[in-house]
Design a protein around this motif. Structure first.
Motif, PDB file in Angstrom:
ATOM      1  N   ARG A  78      21.925   6.089  11.696  1.00 43.75           N
ATOM      2  CA  ARG A  78      20.540   5.665  11.553  1.00 43.75           C
ATOM      3  C   ARG A  78      19.699   6.916  11.730  1.00 43.75           C
ATOM      4  N   GLN A  79      18.952   7.237  10.686  1.00 41.39           N
ATOM      5  CA  GLN A  79      18.105   8.427  10.691  1.00 41.39           C
ATOM      6  C   GLN A  79      16.669   7.982  10.919  1.00 41.39           C
ATOM      7  N   PHE A  80      16.019   8.614  11.870  1.00 39.36           N
ATOM      8  CA  PHE A  80      14.657   8.255  12.254  1.00 39.36           C
ATOM      9  C   PHE A  80      13.711   9.401  11.939  1.00 39.36           C
ATOM     10  N   TRP A  81      12.507   9.035  11.514  1.00 37.64           N
ATOM     11  CA  TRP A  81      11.429  10.001  11.296  1.00 37.64           C
ATOM     12  C   TRP A  81      10.154   9.449  11.904  1.00 37.64           C
ATOM     13  N   ARG A  82       9.442  10.276  12.632  1.00 41.42           N
ATOM     14  CA  ARG A  82       8.078   9.954  13.031  1.00 41.42           C
ATOM     15  C   ARG A  82       7.180  10.830  12.165  1.00 41.42           C
ATOM     16  N   VAL A  83       6.310  10.185  11.408  1.00 46.30           N
ATOM     17  CA  VAL A  83       5.496  10.909  10.428  1.00 46.30           C
ATOM     18  C   VAL A  83       4.025  10.583  10.598  1.00 46.30           C
ATOM     19  N   GLU A  84       3.176  11.494  10.140  1.00 49.64           N
ATOM     20  CA  GLU A  84       1.756  11.210   9.936  1.00 49.64           C
ATOM     21  C   GLU A  84       1.601  10.883   8.463  1.00 49.64           C
ATOM     22  N   ALA A  85       0.972   9.773   8.173  1.00 50.97           N
ATOM     23  CA  ALA A  85       0.818   9.345   6.783  1.00 50.97           C
ATOM     24  C   ALA A  85      -0.487   8.588   6.642  1.00 50.97           C
ATOM     25  N   SER A  86      -0.918   8.456   5.385  1.00 49.74           N
ATOM     26  CA  SER A  86      -2.160   7.728   5.142  1.00 49.74           C
ATOM     27  C   SER A  86      -2.118   7.055   3.779  1.00 49.74           C
ATOM     28  N   PRO A  87      -2.777   5.880   3.697  1.00 50.42           N
ATOM     29  CA  PRO A  87      -2.945   5.215   2.412  1.00 50.42           C
ATOM     30  C   PRO A  87      -4.238   5.646   1.730  1.00 50.42           C
ATOM     31  N   GLY A  88      -4.955   6.508   2.361  1.00 48.52           N
ATOM     32  CA  GLY A  88      -6.252   6.969   1.868  1.00 48.52           C
ATOM     33  C   GLY A  88      -6.776   8.003   2.841  1.00 48.52           C
ATOM     34  N   ARG A  89      -7.891   7.689   3.457  1.00 52.65           N
ATOM     35  CA  ARG A  89      -8.484   8.632   4.413  1.00 52.65           C
ATOM     36  C   ARG A  89      -8.009   8.430   5.848  1.00 52.65           C
ATOM     37  N   ASP A  90      -7.595   7.237   6.202  1.00 52.66           N
ATOM     38  CA  ASP A  90      -7.189   6.937   7.578  1.00 52.66           C
ATOM     39  C   ASP A  90      -5.768   7.420   7.841  1.00 52.66           C
ATOM     40  N   LEU A  91      -5.632   8.411   8.724  1.00 54.08           N
ATOM     41  CA  LEU A  91      -4.343   8.987   9.065  1.00 54.08           C
ATOM     42  C   LEU A  91      -3.772   8.265  10.269  1.00 54.08           C
ATOM     43  N   GLY A  92      -2.496   7.896  10.201  1.00 53.18           N
ATOM     44  CA  GLY A  92      -1.823   7.232  11.319  1.00 53.18           C
ATOM     45  C   GLY A  92      -0.431   7.800  11.508  1.00 53.18           C
ATOM     46  N   SER A  93       0.214   7.417  12.601  1.00 53.88           N
ATOM     47  CA  SER A  93       1.589   7.826  12.880  1.00 53.88           C
ATOM     48  C   SER A  93       2.500   6.626  12.684  1.00 53.88           C
ATOM     49  N   TYR A  94       3.658   6.871  12.078  1.00 57.43           N
ATOM     50  CA  TYR A  94       4.592   5.799  11.744  1.00 57.43           C
ATOM     51  C   TYR A  94       6.011   6.250  12.049  1.00 57.43           C
ATOM     52  N   GLU A  95       6.826   5.317  12.505  1.00 53.80           N
ATOM     53  CA  GLU A  95       8.237   5.594  12.732  1.00 53.80           C
ATOM     54  C   GLU A  95       9.035   4.868  11.655  1.00 53.80           C
ATOM     55  N   LEU A  96       9.800   5.651  10.887  1.00 49.17           N
ATOM     56  CA  LEU A  96      10.609   5.129   9.799  1.00 49.17           C
ATOM     57  C   LEU A  96      12.083   5.259  10.157  1.00 49.17           C
ATOM     58  N   ARG A 107       0.860  -1.198   0.000  1.00 45.91           N
ATOM     59  CA  ARG A 107       0.000   0.000   0.000  1.00 45.91           C
ATOM     60  C   ARG A 107       0.887   1.235   0.000  1.00 45.91           C
ATOM     61  N   LEU A 108       0.498   2.228  -0.794  1.00 43.52           N
ATOM     62  CA  LEU A 108       1.225   3.484  -0.870  1.00 43.52           C
ATOM     63  C   LEU A 108       0.699   4.443   0.196  1.00 43.52           C
ATOM     64  N   TYR A 109       1.596   4.935   1.030  1.00 41.13           N
ATOM     65  CA  TYR A 109       1.261   5.886   2.089  1.00 41.13           C
ATOM     66  C   TYR A 109       1.853   7.245   1.725  1.00 41.13           C
ATOM     67  N   LEU A 110       1.052   8.285   1.804  1.00 48.93           N
ATOM     68  CA  LEU A 110       1.523   9.646   1.574  1.00 48.93           C
ATOM     69  C   LEU A 110       1.819  10.295   2.917  1.00 48.93           C
ATOM     70  N   VAL A 111       3.011  10.836   3.053  1.00 49.24           N
ATOM     71  CA  VAL A 111       3.401  11.507   4.295  1.00 49.24           C
ATOM     72  C   VAL A 111       2.749  12.877   4.307  1.00 49.24           C
ATOM     73  N   ARG A 112       1.935  13.115   5.302  1.00 47.35           N
ATOM     74  CA  ARG A 112       1.224  14.396   5.437  1.00 47.35           C
ATOM     75  C   ARG A 112       2.025  15.407   6.248  1.00 47.35           C
ATOM     76  N   ARG A 113       2.768  14.875   7.252  1.00 48.98           N
ATOM     77  CA  ARG A 113       3.502  15.785   8.137  1.00 48.98           C
ATOM     78  C   ARG A 113       4.609  15.016   8.843  1.00 48.98           C
ATOM     79  N   VAL A 114       5.789  15.631   8.988  1.00 48.29           N
ATOM     80  CA  VAL A 114       6.876  15.073   9.787  1.00 48.29           C
ATOM     81  C   VAL A 114       6.688  15.575  11.212  1.00 48.29           C
ATOM     82  N   LEU A 115       6.525  14.646  12.151  1.00 50.74           N
ATOM     83  CA  LEU A 115       6.300  15.002  13.553  1.00 50.74           C
ATOM     84  C   LEU A 115       7.603  15.169  14.325  1.00 50.74           C
ATOM     85  N   ASP A 116       8.612  14.369  13.958  1.00 50.75           N
ATOM     86  CA  ASP A 116       9.896  14.411  14.667  1.00 50.75           C
ATOM     87  C   ASP A 116      10.947  13.774  13.781  1.00 50.75           C
ATOM     88  N   GLN A 117      12.198  14.151  14.010  1.00 54.09           N
ATOM     89  CA  GLN A 117      13.314  13.573  13.274  1.00 54.09           C
ATOM     90  C   GLN A 117      14.532  13.579  14.181  1.00 54.09           C
TER      91      GLN A 117
END
Length: 88
Positions: A54-72, A26-36
């Protein structure tokens, strides 16, 4: 509640920041970077003595309408991305 994964992902970036990623087909679009943040790897844990980062990002992203937080995480030594954690 968060869940741990450690799944390899494919990530597209712009100016060094993740803009979208594919996780579990599933393709997730990053809406906002919360932390890096950046963590240096220990030199003794690498073969060539080049610790890399090791570079870390906590982002808000969604594959559609459901927005979630993810750590990359991006590992500069292996040039690989992982999705480490997801929050509901």
């Amino acid at each position: 509640m968060s869940r741990l994964y450690g799944d390899p992902i494919e990530v597209w970036t712009r100016e060094g920041q993740p803009t979208q990623f594919v996780w579990r087909d599933r393709l997730y679009l990053v809406r906002r970077v919360l932390d890096q943040w950046v963590v240096a790897r220990e030199w003794w844990k690498t073969r060539e003595g080049d610790p890399g980062e090791r570079q870390f990002w906590r982002v808000e992203a969604s594959p559609g309408r459901d927005l979630g937080s993810y750590e990359l995480r991006f590992d500069t030594a292996s040039e690989g991305w992982l999705l480490l954690r997801a929050w509901d």
